[in-house]
Design an enzyme around this catalytic site. Sequence first.
Site, PDB file in Angstrom:
ATOM      1  N   GLN A   1      27.492  -1.238 -22.138  1.00 26.15           N
ATOM      2  CA  GLN A   1      28.850  -0.696 -22.288  1.00 26.15           C
ATOM      3  C   GLN A   1      29.570  -1.349 -23.476  1.00 26.15           C
ATOM      4  O   GLN A   1      30.233  -0.671 -24.255  1.00 26.15           O
ATOM      5  CB  GLN A   1      29.640  -0.954 -20.989  1.00 26.15           C
ATOM      6  CG  GLN A   1      30.952  -0.226 -20.902  1.00 26.15           C
ATOM      7  CD  GLN A   1      30.777   1.289 -20.764  1.00 26.15           C
ATOM      8  OE1 GLN A   1      29.733   1.754 -20.349  1.00 26.15           O
ATOM      9  NE2 GLN A   1      31.779   2.032 -21.166  1.00 26.15           N
TER      10      GLN A   1
ATOM     11  N   PHE B   1       0.763  -0.676  -6.661  1.00 25.04           N
ATOM     12  CA  PHE B   1       1.848  -1.366  -7.400  1.00 25.04           C
ATOM     13  C   PHE B   1       1.572  -2.866  -7.566  1.00 25.04           C
ATOM     14  O   PHE B   1       2.494  -3.688  -7.404  1.00 25.04           O
ATOM     15  CB  PHE B   1       3.194  -1.226  -6.672  1.00 25.04           C
ATOM     16  CG  PHE B   1       3.731   0.168  -6.487  1.00 25.04           C
ATOM     17  CD1 PHE B   1       3.263   1.231  -7.244  1.00 25.04           C
ATOM     18  CD2 PHE B   1       4.756   0.429  -5.573  1.00 25.04           C
ATOM     19  CE1 PHE B   1       3.771   2.518  -7.078  1.00 25.04           C
ATOM     20  CE2 PHE B   1       5.282   1.697  -5.403  1.00 25.04           C
ATOM     21  CZ  PHE B   1       4.782   2.737  -6.147  1.00 25.04           C
TER      22      PHE B   1
ATOM     23  N   GLU C   1       0.868  -1.192   0.000  1.00 23.58           N
ATOM     24  CA  GLU C   1       0.000   0.000   0.000  1.00 23.58           C
ATOM     25  C   GLU C   1       0.899   1.234   0.000  1.00 23.58           C
ATOM     26  O   GLU C   1       2.109   1.122   0.220  1.00 23.58           O
ATOM     27  CB  GLU C   1      -0.890  -0.008   1.256  1.00 23.58           C
ATOM     28  CG  GLU C   1      -1.793  -1.223   1.300  1.00 23.58           C
ATOM     29  CD  GLU C   1      -2.644  -1.271   2.573  1.00 23.58           C
ATOM     30  OE1 GLU C   1      -2.667  -0.287   3.338  1.00 23.58           O
ATOM     31  OE2 GLU C   1      -3.284  -2.319   2.779  1.00 23.58           O
TER      32      GLU C   1
ATOM     33  N   GLU D   1       9.376  -7.735  -4.303  1.00 27.57           N
ATOM     34  CA  GLU D   1       9.434  -8.984  -3.507  1.00 27.57           C
ATOM     35  C   GLU D   1      10.470  -8.888  -2.393  1.00 27.57           C
ATOM     36  O   GLU D   1      11.200  -9.843  -2.107  1.00 27.57           O
ATOM     37  CB  GLU D   1       9.674 -10.193  -4.415  1.00 27.57           C
ATOM     38  CG  GLU D   1       8.527 -10.369  -5.389  1.00 27.57           C
ATOM     39  CD  GLU D   1       8.228 -11.797  -5.736  1.00 27.57           C
ATOM     40  OE1 GLU D   1       8.648 -12.720  -5.024  1.00 27.57           O
ATOM     41  OE2 GLU D   1       7.525 -11.988  -6.749  1.00 27.57           O
TER      42      GLU D   1
ATOM     43  N   THR E   1      13.048  -5.534  -1.012  1.00 29.50           N
ATOM     44  CA  THR E   1      14.203  -4.882  -1.649  1.00 29.50           C
ATOM     45  C   THR E   1      15.464  -5.658  -1.263  1.00 29.50           C
ATOM     46  O   THR E   1      15.477  -6.392  -0.264  1.00 29.50           O
ATOM     47  CB  THR E   1      14.369  -3.410  -1.190  1.00 29.50           C
ATOM     48  OG1 THR E   1      14.739  -3.399   0.189  1.00 29.50           O
ATOM     49  CG2 THR E   1      13.090  -2.603  -1.399  1.00 29.50           C
TER      50      THR E   1
ATOM     51  N   GLY F   1      27.832   3.228 -27.986  1.00 27.82           N
ATOM     52  CA  GLY F   1      26.702   4.126 -28.283  1.00 27.82           C
ATOM     53  C   GLY F   1      25.485   3.364 -28.783  1.00 27.82           C
ATOM     54  O   GLY F   1      24.339   3.706 -28.459  1.00 27.82           O
TER      55      GLY F   1
HETATM   56  C1  LIG Z   1       6.860  -2.711 -10.748  1.00 29.59           C
HETATM   57  C2  LIG Z   1       6.458  -3.132  -9.364  1.00 29.59           C
HETATM   58  C3  LIG Z   1       5.679  -4.258  -9.183  1.00 29.59           C
HETATM   59  C4  LIG Z   1       5.247  -4.642  -7.902  1.00 29.59           C
HETATM   60  N1  LIG Z   1       4.409  -5.718  -7.751  1.00 29.59           N
HETATM   61  C5  LIG Z   1       3.866  -5.955  -6.531  1.00 29.59           C
HETATM   62  C6  LIG Z   1       2.855  -6.957  -6.373  1.00 29.59           C
HETATM   63  O1  LIG Z   1       2.486  -7.665  -7.320  1.00 29.59           O
HETATM   64  N2  LIG Z   1       2.289  -7.112  -5.138  1.00 29.59           N
HETATM   65  C7  LIG Z   1       2.669  -6.356  -4.075  1.00 29.59           C
HETATM   66  O2  LIG Z   1       2.100  -6.535  -2.990  1.00 29.59           O
HETATM   67  N3  LIG Z   1       3.644  -5.426  -4.184  1.00 29.59           N
HETATM   68  C8  LIG Z   1       4.233  -5.196  -5.381  1.00 29.59           C
HETATM   69  N4  LIG Z   1       5.207  -4.233  -5.518  1.00 29.59           N
HETATM   70  C9  LIG Z   1       5.666  -3.500  -4.348  1.00 29.59           C
HETATM   71  C10 LIG Z   1       7.084  -3.816  -3.941  1.00 29.59           C
HETATM   72  O3  LIG Z   1       7.168  -5.085  -3.346  1.00 29.59           O
HETATM   73  C11 LIG Z   1       7.586  -2.667  -3.038  1.00 29.59           C
HETATM   74  O4  LIG Z   1       7.748  -1.529  -3.880  1.00 29.59           O
HETATM   75  C12 LIG Z   1       8.861  -3.021  -2.311  1.00 29.59           C
HETATM   76  O5  LIG Z   1       8.643  -3.996  -1.331  1.00 29.59           O
HETATM   77  C13 LIG Z   1       9.500  -1.806  -1.648  1.00 29.59           C
HETATM   78  O6  LIG Z   1       8.570  -1.030  -0.963  1.00 29.59           O
HETATM   79  P1  LIG Z   1       8.524   0.534  -1.221  1.00 29.59           P
HETATM   80  O7  LIG Z   1       8.448   0.773  -2.683  1.00 29.59           O
HETATM   81  O8  LIG Z   1       7.446   1.117  -0.395  1.00 29.59           O
HETATM   82  O9  LIG Z   1       9.921   1.081  -0.730  1.00 29.59           O
HETATM   83  P2  LIG Z   1      10.287   1.514   0.776  1.00 29.59           P
HETATM   84  O10 LIG Z   1       9.899   0.446   1.719  1.00 29.59           O
HETATM   85  O11 LIG Z   1       9.755   2.884   1.013  1.00 29.59           O
HETATM   86  O12 LIG Z   1      11.877   1.556   0.701  1.00 29.59           O
HETATM   87  C14 LIG Z   1      12.595   2.702   0.244  1.00 29.59           C
HETATM   88  C15 LIG Z   1      14.083   2.432   0.429  1.00 29.59           C
HETATM   89  O13 LIG Z   1      14.363   2.235   1.836  1.00 29.59           O
HETATM   90  C16 LIG Z   1      15.010   0.984   2.027  1.00 29.59           C
HETATM   91  N5  LIG Z   1      14.558   0.369   3.270  1.00 29.59           N
HETATM   92  C17 LIG Z   1      13.312   0.369   3.795  1.00 29.59           C
HETATM   93  N6  LIG Z   1      13.280  -0.321   4.934  1.00 29.59           N
HETATM   94  C18 LIG Z   1      14.527  -0.818   5.126  1.00 29.59           C
HETATM   95  C19 LIG Z   1      15.129  -1.621   6.135  1.00 29.59           C
HETATM   96  N7  LIG Z   1      14.472  -2.078   7.177  1.00 29.59           N
HETATM   97  N8  LIG Z   1      16.447  -1.937   5.979  1.00 29.59           N
HETATM   98  C20 LIG Z   1      17.157  -1.484   4.923  1.00 29.59           C
HETATM   99  N9  LIG Z   1      16.633  -0.708   3.959  1.00 29.59           N
HETATM  100  C21 LIG Z   1      15.339  -0.374   4.051  1.00 29.59           C
HETATM  101  C22 LIG Z   1      14.601   0.131   0.827  1.00 29.59           C
HETATM  102  O14 LIG Z   1      15.512  -0.904   0.569  1.00 29.59           O
HETATM  103  C23 LIG Z   1      14.560   1.171  -0.281  1.00 29.59           C
HETATM  104  O15 LIG Z   1      15.840   1.375  -0.791  1.00 29.59           O
HETATM  105  C24 LIG Z   1       5.668  -3.876  -6.791  1.00 29.59           C
HETATM  106  C25 LIG Z   1       6.496  -2.762  -6.959  1.00 29.59           C
HETATM  107  C26 LIG Z   1       6.879  -2.372  -8.225  1.00 29.59           C
HETATM  108  C27 LIG Z   1       7.733  -1.133  -8.373  1.00 29.59           C
END
Ligand SMILES: Cc1cc2nc3c(=O)[nH]c(=O)nc-3n(C[C@H](O)[C@H](O)[C@H](O)COP(=O)(O)OP(=O)(O)OC[C@H]3O[C@@H](n4cnc5c(N)ncnc54)[C@H](O)[C@@H]3O)c2cc1C
Length: 385
Positions: free
Chosen positions: A336, A155, A126, A363, A365, A340
């Site tokens: 790379q 997403f 969410e 799935e 980060t 170009g």
């Molecule tokens: C194209 C796409 C498809 C997706 N498909 C699905 C789907 O089918 N179903 C679904 O439920 N979700 C889906 N997602 C969501 C996806 O799993 C999340 O975007 C992801 O888990 C990261 O959450 P966030 O984007 O809120 O990033 P955030 O949680 O806001 O993270 C931002 C940054 O902070 C870092 N960070 C946050 N917490 C920590 C921590 N504790 N330790 C170290 N670093 C941290 C992260 O690594 C990242 O670099 C999708 C996302 C995208 C972009």
Amino acid sequence: MEYFLTEQQKLIKSLARRVAEERILPVRAELDEEEEFPWAAIKDMANADLFRIFIPEQYEGLGEGCFALCLAVEELSRACAGVALCYAADALGTIPILLYGNEQQKQKYLPAIASGTKLTAFALTESGAGSDASAIRTNAARQGEEYVINGTKQFITNGGEAEIYTVIALTDPTKGSRGASAFLVDKGTPGFTFGKKEKKMGIRASATRELVFHNCRVPRENVLGREGLGFVITMKTLDGSRAGVGALAVGLAQGALETAVAYARQRQQFGHPISAIQAVQHMLADMAMNLEAARALVYATAKTIDSGAKNFTEEGAMAKVFASDMAMRVTTDAVQILGGAGYMKDYPVEKMMRDAKINQIYEGTNQVLRNVIALELLRRKGLRE
Ligand SMILES: Cc1cc2nc3c(=O)[nH]c(=O)nc-3n(C[C@H](O)[C@H](O)[C@H](O)COP(=O)(O)OP(=O)(O)OC[C@H]3O[C@@H](n4cnc5c(N)ncnc54)[C@H](O)[C@@H]3O)c2cc1C
């Protein structure tokens, strides 16, 4: 590297390669440009029985498991990671039903999923709950024999295109990690609509969309497992699907490496092919080595899952992180090597580089998964066999 595939696994791999080369490769640039969901390719995959691979035989599947699924994902991704994701996300949406569905739910959904006529999606994220899944706000209030779902998921891969959604919602916000449940929600259920369709950097053939629930009523029989299991189902589902993300990254890197080798052989500079330059050769060697290491890790993880092992959190996280970091490096190096030309849309490597990035993000980060790997490592007493 020889992985000693069974005859059935070889057949699955060659079927997937045929669909990828004949039906996906010729249209991948157009699908990417137009951000078009690849329904024609999905039908081709269905005709080749690719959706049956990991569904048990009693539900009209092939009962082949995670390793065979990874072989198919890899072949599809070698041609187009966006199309491969539509297929892999269908597996992600199906795992909760396989793991926690009761007999009635399995009978109702799995044969349609196996035939490829109905795609699935998994909805956890969410706007305020990404890495911190416990911050979800979507709720499901029990009213007699029904639950009323309210909230917005963000997403969601296959959003809008899938027919079957596993949705994680709070049934008791006071209970913390035991306060969420998983619901099967069919497309078309009153109160369930689709919101913003995302415009993305890569994997543009795949659909990423908001799911909006406004007083959406689902019967009690649509609860997966039982009330309160939502986060357990989420963790087990993601553990089971991360080898698939690794396979997607491996296929993508394979496509990039092949393009780079072919280009290096024919591109002439200083009176000889650039493949004669040692700096280029060393880049190719590193790409091939890291790719093969990632493939071996992904295959070993998938085989661990197929063995019936109870816990493969660490393996799944390692396969996903290692393979996606590798794919990012290999696709960047492929650009790379093409110089170009690599930066232009006439060659597929710029798309591959854009497609690679997401595998380090979704799935879990790669930072969060490194936390997971370290936790598992530090929790264990003694060495692992
Ligand atoms: C194209 C796409 C498809 C997706 N498909 C699905 C789907 O089918 N179903 C679904 O439920 N979700 C889906 N997602 C969501 C996806 O799993 C999340 O975007 C992801 O888990 C990261 O959450 P966030 O984007 O809120 O990033 P955030 O949680 O806001 O993270 C931002 C940054 O902070 C870092 N960070 C946050 N917490 C920590 C921590 N504790 N330790 C170290 N670093 C941290 C992260 O690594 C990242 O670099 C999708 C996302 C995208 C972009």
